[in-house]
Motif scaffolding. Structure first.
Motif, short mmCIF file in Angstrom:
data_model
loop_
_atom_site.label_atom_id
_atom_site.label_comp_id
_atom_site.label_asym_id
_atom_site.label_seq_id
_atom_site.Cartn_x
_atom_site.Cartn_y
_atom_site.Cartn_z
N TYR A 148 17.87 6.45 -0.50
CA TYR A 148 16.91 6.63 0.61
C TYR A 148 18.92 5.40 1.41
O TYR A 148 18.78 4.50 0.82
N ARG A 149 18.58 5.54 2.76
CA ARG A 149 18.57 4.45 3.48
C ARG A 149 18.20 4.02 4.62
O ARG A 149 18.63 2.98 5.46
N GLY A 150 16.79 4.41 4.81
CA GLY A 150 15.83 3.83 5.69
C GLY A 150 15.87 2.29 5.39
O GLY A 150 15.23 1.69 3.95
N GLU A 151 14.72 1.70 6.09
CA GLU A 151 13.78 0.72 6.04
C GLU A 151 13.50 0.75 4.85
O GLU A 151 12.11 1.83 5.00
N ILE A 152 12.69 -0.47 4.15
CA ILE A 152 12.00 -0.59 2.80
C ILE A 152 10.71 -0.88 4.03
O ILE A 152 10.69 -1.88 4.61
N GLY A 153 9.47 0.14 3.36
CA GLY A 153 8.42 -0.33 3.99
C GLY A 153 7.11 -0.26 2.43
O GLY A 153 7.70 0.20 1.85
N VAL A 154 6.53 -1.72 3.49
CA VAL A 154 4.81 -2.05 2.11
C VAL A 154 4.57 -1.46 2.94
O VAL A 154 3.51 -1.36 3.77
N LEU A 155 2.89 -0.45 1.32
CA LEU A 155 2.35 0.31 2.25
C LEU A 155 0.66 -0.69 1.16
O LEU A 155 0.58 -1.01 -0.24
N LEU A 156 0.32 -1.54 1.98
CA LEU A 156 -0.67 -3.22 1.25
C LEU A 156 -1.94 -1.82 1.56
O LEU A 156 -2.45 -1.06 3.14
N ILE A 157 -3.08 -2.31 0.97
CA ILE A 157 -4.24 -1.94 0.91
C ILE A 157 -5.39 -2.51 0.48
O ILE A 157 -4.90 -3.76 -0.51
N ASN A 158 -6.45 -3.21 1.27
CA ASN A 158 -6.72 -4.36 1.00
C ASN A 158 -8.39 -4.14 0.35
O ASN A 158 -9.13 -3.07 0.96
N HIS A 159 -8.33 -4.39 -1.09
CA HIS A 159 -9.82 -3.73 -1.71
C HIS A 159 -10.42 -5.72 -2.00
O HIS A 159 -11.70 -5.05 -1.81
N GLY A 160 -10.47 -6.16 -1.08
CA GLY A 160 -11.54 -7.34 -0.99
C GLY A 160 -12.45 -7.06 -0.10
O GLY A 160 -13.06 -6.15 0.85
N ASN A 161 -12.99 -8.63 0.35
CA ASN A 161 -14.19 -8.32 1.79
C ASN A 161 -13.93 -9.18 2.69
O ASN A 161 -15.26 -8.59 3.23
N ASP A 162 -12.84 -9.30 3.13
CA ASP A 162 -12.74 -10.20 4.02
C ASP A 162 -11.08 -9.66 4.31
O ASP A 162 -10.65 -8.98 4.26
N PRO A 163 -11.12 -9.74 6.05
CA PRO A 163 -10.30 -8.89 6.89
C PRO A 163 -9.18 -9.90 6.15
O PRO A 163 -8.85 -11.22 5.70
N PHE A 164 -7.44 -9.72 5.65
CA PHE A 164 -5.88 -10.03 5.74
C PHE A 164 -5.56 -10.35 7.14
O PHE A 164 -4.85 -8.92 7.00
#
Length: 150
Positions: A91-107
């Motif tokens: 793979y030679r593309g940009e590394i992306g990080v797929l985040l998810i917010n399981h918390g109670n407040d906006p992150f």
């Protein structure tokens, strides 16, 4: 400790950020920073793909694992949707990080925020050998929760 040399390409939106780096002497993972132009707000229950501004060329026989940061999970309930994420050697593309917010407040993800860890690991390729049966073990086919006593 001996390591491997990995080529990294920084993309235009990476300017001014730090390459992934080990934050302690014996750390297994390197922290990865967010290369966002503007703050990204992840609402509770939502996910977002965060750019890192880097692409890498792993040697054959290695992978990069993108893993959650424990502090984000503990303090904010923020983790990775696909943990660990796998970056293949071809793979030679940009590394992306797929985040998810399981918390109670906006992150809020700000530019330069450390959003994940990257671990470089060897890969063992498999050659399958079909069989009509498998060697028996004490565990057998005991799966999820089979060692629970209650």
């Amino acid at each position: 400790m001996t390591g491997i040399r990995i080529s990294v390409q920084t993309l235009p939106h990476f300017e001014g950020l730090s390459l992934p780096r080990y934050m302690s002497e014996h750390a297994a993972g390197m922290d990865i920073c967010a290369a966002v132009a503007d703050e990204v707000v992840i609402l509770p229950g939502e996910r977002a793909l965060i750019p890192t501004g880097i692409a890498i060329a792993l040697p054959e026989g290695f992978e990069a694992q993108i893993r959650p940061r424990s502090g984000l999970a503990l303090k904010h309930g923020v983790t990775l949707v696909n943990a660990p994420g796998t970056i293949d050697a071809d793979y030679r593309g940009e590394i992306g990080v797929l985040l998810i917010n399981h918390g109670n407040d906006p992150f809020v993800v700000a530019r330069g925020s450390r959003v994940a860890q990257m671990v470089i690991a060897p890969v063992c390729r498999v050659a399958w050998s079909e069989s009509g049966s498998l060697e028996t073990t004490t565990r057998g086919d005991g799966g999820f929760g089979h060692t629970d006593e209650s």
